[in-house]
Design a protein around this motif. Structure first.
Motif, short mmCIF file in Angstrom:
data_model
loop_
_atom_site.label_atom_id
_atom_site.label_comp_id
_atom_site.label_asym_id
_atom_site.label_seq_id
_atom_site.Cartn_x
_atom_site.Cartn_y
_atom_site.Cartn_z
N VAL A 100 -8.61 -1.34 3.72
CA VAL A 100 -9.02 -1.44 5.12
C VAL A 100 -10.39 -2.11 5.16
O VAL A 100 -11.25 -1.79 4.35
CB VAL A 100 -9.06 -0.01 5.72
N LEU A 123 -4.79 2.28 10.05
CA LEU A 123 -6.19 2.16 10.49
C LEU A 123 -6.60 0.72 10.79
O LEU A 123 -7.69 0.48 11.31
CB LEU A 123 -7.12 2.74 9.42
N THR A 124 -5.75 -0.25 10.45
CA THR A 124 -6.09 -1.63 10.78
C THR A 124 -5.57 -2.01 12.18
O THR A 124 -5.74 -3.15 12.61
CB THR A 124 -5.50 -2.62 9.75
N PRO A 184 -14.93 12.63 -2.30
CA PRO A 184 -14.48 13.56 -1.26
C PRO A 184 -15.42 14.76 -1.10
O PRO A 184 -15.77 15.15 0.02
CB PRO A 184 -13.09 14.01 -1.75
N GLY A 202 -12.66 6.69 0.49
CA GLY A 202 -11.78 5.96 -0.41
C GLY A 202 -10.88 4.95 0.27
O GLY A 202 -9.98 4.38 -0.35
N GLY A 248 -4.99 10.72 2.65
CA GLY A 248 -4.32 10.76 1.35
C GLY A 248 -3.70 12.12 1.09
O GLY A 248 -3.05 12.70 1.97
N GLY A 278 -7.31 8.30 6.76
CA GLY A 278 -6.90 7.90 5.42
C GLY A 278 -7.01 9.10 4.51
O GLY A 278 -7.60 9.04 3.43
N ILE A 300 0.86 -1.21 0.00
CA ILE A 300 0.00 0.00 0.00
C ILE A 300 0.89 1.25 0.00
O ILE A 300 0.69 2.18 -0.79
CB ILE A 300 -0.95 -0.01 1.22
N ASP A 354 -2.78 8.87 7.86
CA ASP A 354 -2.68 8.00 6.68
C ASP A 354 -1.46 7.09 6.84
O ASP A 354 -0.53 7.41 7.58
CB ASP A 354 -2.52 8.85 5.40
N LEU A 355 -1.50 5.98 6.15
CA LEU A 355 -0.39 5.02 6.16
C LEU A 355 0.80 5.51 5.33
O LEU A 355 1.94 5.14 5.58
CB LEU A 355 -0.89 3.70 5.58
#
Ligand SMILES: C[S@@+](CC[C@H](N)C(=O)[O-])C[C@H]1O[C@@H](n2cnc3c(N)ncnc32)[C@H](O)[C@@H]1O
Length: 209
Positions: A138, A113-114, A45, A131, A68, A66, A21, A90-91
């Motif tokens: 997720v 978020l996981t 969005p 999204g 983005g 998330g 990801i 965000d990741l």
């Protein structure tokens, strides 16, 4: 129907692996806004921001989960909301860098978020996630954390891609969250997502309990 954009194709082929990801979104960060908004007609969005803004009453601290490149933050700041401040998590560090350039977030941080979030219960007056609940990103369990960090009564507005709504059991998961007293489900509507690609989503309007 198969998407034409190779990066969207890669996104839909993900299987939840955090390294993949991060790699995809590092590659996509620079062109993501143009590819999605102009190229795919990505309207989610804007729609989610409008729905959230309608449910805010004055000053509010919002979490964009998330976030983005910050399309939701930008859309929210275009709404007539005064005293609204937005944090983003965000990741992907690459996506967060782009979000920082928008100057609409109070704070931006990396988070998965996981996993349990390093945020206190009842921290936010509203939560939005667009999204992110989609193929290989997720799953429905992550909604529990979003409900936990929202104060009771706060709106939690989440899009779920049409591809995963049924197969990943979102309707049942939301019912279970309601039964556990985590949220009240206010509305689940069919909404446009990538208009030019022909994808829709479920726009879920929850209220933290
Ligand atoms: C399709 S983009 C959506 C970004 C933004 N919300 C928007 O609507 O433009 C999906 C985002 O989810 C993030 N993401 C994927 N898995 C994640 C995870 N486990 N935790 C946090 N963010 C994640 C990605 O890094 C990416 O920025």
């Amino acid at each position: 129907m198969e998407p034409e954009n190779p990066l969207l194709k890669r996104a839909y082929a993900l299987d939840g692996n955090a390294t993949e990801i991060r790699s995809l979104y590092r590659d996509w960060a620079q062109s993501y806004d143009a590819d999605t908004v102009d190229g795919m007609g990505y309207v989610a969005p804007e729609q989610a921001a409008e729905v959230l803004a309608d449910r805010l009453d004055g000053a509010a601290m919002i979490l964009d989960a998330g976030c983005g490149t910050g399309l939701v933050g930008e859309a929210l700041s275009r709404q007539k909301t005064s005293g609204v401040m937005i944090d983003g998590i965000d990741l992907s560090a690459g996506m967060l860098e782009r979000a920082a350039q928008k100057n609409v977030y109070r704070k931006l941080s990396e988070a998965d978020l996981t996993k349990p979030l390093d945020l206190a219960k009842d921290s936010y007056d509203g939560v939005v996630s667009v999204g992110v609940f989609t193929s290989g990103h997720v799953g429905p369990l992550a909604m529990d954390e979003l409900a936990r960090i929202a104060r009771p009564g706060a709106p939690v507005v989440v899009t779920v891609h049409e591809k995963v709504w049924g197969p990943d059991g979102y309707a049942d998961h939301l019912k279970a969250m309601e039964a556990k007293g985590l949220v009240r489900v206010r509305e689940i509507r069919d909404a446009a997502y990538h208009e030019k690609e022909g994808y829709s989503c479920k726009l879920c309007v929850l209220e933290a309990a």
